[in-house]
Design a protein around this motif. Structure first.
Motif, mmCIF file in Angstrom:
data_model
loop_
_atom_site.group_PDB
_atom_site.id
_atom_site.type_symbol
_atom_site.label_atom_id
_atom_site.label_comp_id
_atom_site.label_asym_id
_atom_site.label_seq_id
_atom_site.Cartn_x
_atom_site.Cartn_y
_atom_site.Cartn_z
ATOM 1 N N CYS A 18 29.252 -49.417 -35.556
ATOM 2 C CA CYS A 18 29.837 -49.438 -34.224
ATOM 3 C C CYS A 18 31.182 -48.730 -34.282
ATOM 4 O O CYS A 18 31.924 -48.852 -35.273
ATOM 5 C CB CYS A 18 30.006 -50.877 -33.741
ATOM 6 N N THR A 22 30.507 -45.026 -29.941
ATOM 7 C CA THR A 22 29.519 -45.853 -29.244
ATOM 8 C C THR A 22 30.195 -46.705 -28.177
ATOM 9 O O THR A 22 29.584 -47.644 -27.652
ATOM 10 C CB THR A 22 28.771 -46.774 -30.231
ATOM 11 N N TRP A 24 32.281 -48.851 -28.615
ATOM 12 C CA TRP A 24 32.462 -50.191 -29.173
ATOM 13 C C TRP A 24 31.571 -51.248 -28.526
ATOM 14 O O TRP A 24 31.797 -52.450 -28.687
ATOM 15 C CB TRP A 24 33.920 -50.648 -29.077
ATOM 16 N N TYR A 27 25.451 -50.778 -30.730
ATOM 17 C CA TYR A 27 25.313 -50.965 -32.166
ATOM 18 C C TYR A 27 24.186 -50.081 -32.691
ATOM 19 O O TYR A 27 23.057 -50.153 -32.201
ATOM 20 C CB TYR A 27 25.034 -52.436 -32.503
#
Length: 453
Positions: A18, A22, A24, A27
């Motif tokens: 992550c 991305t 955050w 995943y």
């Protein structure tokens, strides 16, 4: 966007990646690297620049202290700097299939999937790249000797050619050998080489004469008797090199004779007994290139090129190429795979699921695993499947095969193949393990050494 590799090598059951790329909140699940249960890998397309990331390992946020770290008001994270890939001029265009709108792919022997081959930036080579690389390697290899391939320490194995067949392959299995020189005690000479292909041909012979395997297994002939009479093979002179031979000579002899290994033999003055110093192989030559040109890859321009733009390897039909990649489902019969390996002179085939995702790779050398506990006596190759055969193979052993993407450089692939245990690299779709192609040691060899004559 740039294909970027992320690694986590500290174990775990489930590992996710992550980061700011991305947002955050997403995943990216990581997959274990072939040959390891503790190292996980992920390949992400992320924009150039500095990016922060963390690993979620079994529900706990972790950072890798062996990788660059940054600490700020938001906490501690790993960090990676992604550089803009270099764009090369188009001069000698290689054919690339247009896959727009394509929704189905057909695979050999029933393996199939749906989707489309992702478009990637085309990095093509100039007409001088191969010529320049070959010319400079020729000059370098002319100044080096086979002696340079011999490690400072280690051991080399040779089998007495009067050893029983089952004992010979059991030794090869226990020592992790894919090829072994044969020693003729009467002549005090290395008389030949024993390979995984020999064992495959023995299994095929057992399949044709099942009674011999079940009723007379303990009376198996010796290696020398089998080679000379059992299959009525035509014997050719032993191909060998002297430690003072140039690396050019090593390359030419391996290439011209369609072999993967060659013994380095030395006969002391006044003696008739040859001394086996080393078994030179393709991976040793590539390791020499990888080590010597590690900090000067620009000197060999081909090494910097993406493998997706090189005339190398075997690819699925949608990508095209001189040869079409053969893949098999795990329930394919062992006899069909062995027949393909022998008849089409290939060393391995990827094993894929019904979506074309990589499960494993079945190699010629895997047949040696059947020597364990004389398993080959009980395996009926016209009934056993690849999946069953691979259960006998130590798939956790390091270096059975490597993995890369089409955007990886030739230098990186050479680095993977420099490992003596890795003889092929599977090209996968980034993030999905969808099989796109296969690159072997010989593919690399044929590309950069083909004019060494």
């Amino acid at each position: 966007m740039v294909h970027t590799h992320f690694m986590w090598s500290q174990g775990g059951n489930q590992v996710f990646l992550c980061g700011d790329f991305t947002e955050w909140i997403k995943y990216h699940q990581m997959v274990t690297v072939e040959g390891s249960s503790t190292t996980f890998m992920a390949i992400c397309d992320i924009p150039p620049g500095l990016h922060k990331f963390k690993f979620l390992v079994d529900g706990v946020w972790r950072i890798d202290e062996k990788q660059p770290i940054v600490e700020d008001e938001y906490g501690v994270n790993n960090v990676v700097v992604v550089e803009q890939p270099q764009i090369f001029s188009v001069n000698d265009v290689l054919p690339v299939m247009n896959v727009d709108g394509y929704d189905h792919r057909n695979y050999a022997d029933g393996a199939s999937t749906s989707g489309s081959v992702p478009s990637e930036p085309r990095v093509e080579i100039t007409g001088d790249d191969i010529e320049t690389t070959t010319r400079r390697l020729f000059k370098h290899f002319s100044s080096c000797k086979a002696y340079d391939l011999i490690p400072d320490s280690g051991k080399v194995f040779a089998l007495d050619d009067n050893i029983a067949v089952e004992d010979a392959f059991l030794v090869m299995h226990e020592q992790g050998l894919a090829v072994a020189p044969l020693w003729n005690a009467a002549n005090l000479q290395i008389s030949g080489m024993l390979t995984a292909s020999d064992f495959i041909m023995i299994l095929m012979e057992l399949h044709r004469n099942r009674a011999m395997a079940t009723n007379n297994v303990n009376q198996f002939s010796t290696i020398s008797a089998w080679k000379e009479g059992k299959l009525q093979l035509r014997r050719r002179p032993l191909i060998q090199i002297h430690p003072d031979d140039s690396l050019n000579n090593v390359a030419v002899r391996i290439l011209e004779n369609h072999i993967s290994s060659i013994p380095v033999l030395y006969v002391p003055e006044g003696s008739n007994c040859s001394q086996l110093l080393h078994v030179a192989c393709l991976s040793g030559l590539l390791e020499h290139i990888h080590r010597h040109f590690e900090h000067q890859t620009a000197y060999l321009p081909l090494l910097q090129r993406s493998i997706g733009g090189l005339p190398i390897g075997t690819w699925i039909r949608e990508i095209g190429g001189a040869r079409e990649l053969k893949t098999f489902p795990p329930n394919c019969l062992l006899s069909d795979v062995y027949r393909l390996l022998i008849d089409e002179h290939i060393s391995s085939v990827p094993i894929v699921d019904d979506k074309g995702t990589l499960i494993n790779v079945f190699c010629r050398s895997d047949v040696i695993s059947l020597a364990k506990n004389n398993a080959y006596v009980h395996v009926q190759i016209d009934q056993a499947t690849i999946s069953q055969a691979l259960q006998l193979v130590d798939t956790n052993a390091p270096g059975r095969y490597g993995i890369c993407t089409r955007s990886d450089s030739l230098y990186r692939v050479i680095g993977l193949l420099s490992d003596p245990g890795i003889r092929r690299v599977v090209v996968i779709e980034a993030g999905t393990r969808y099989v796109l192609g296969l690159i072997t040691l010989r593919d690399i060899f044929n590309l950069i050494f083909r004019n060494f004559s």
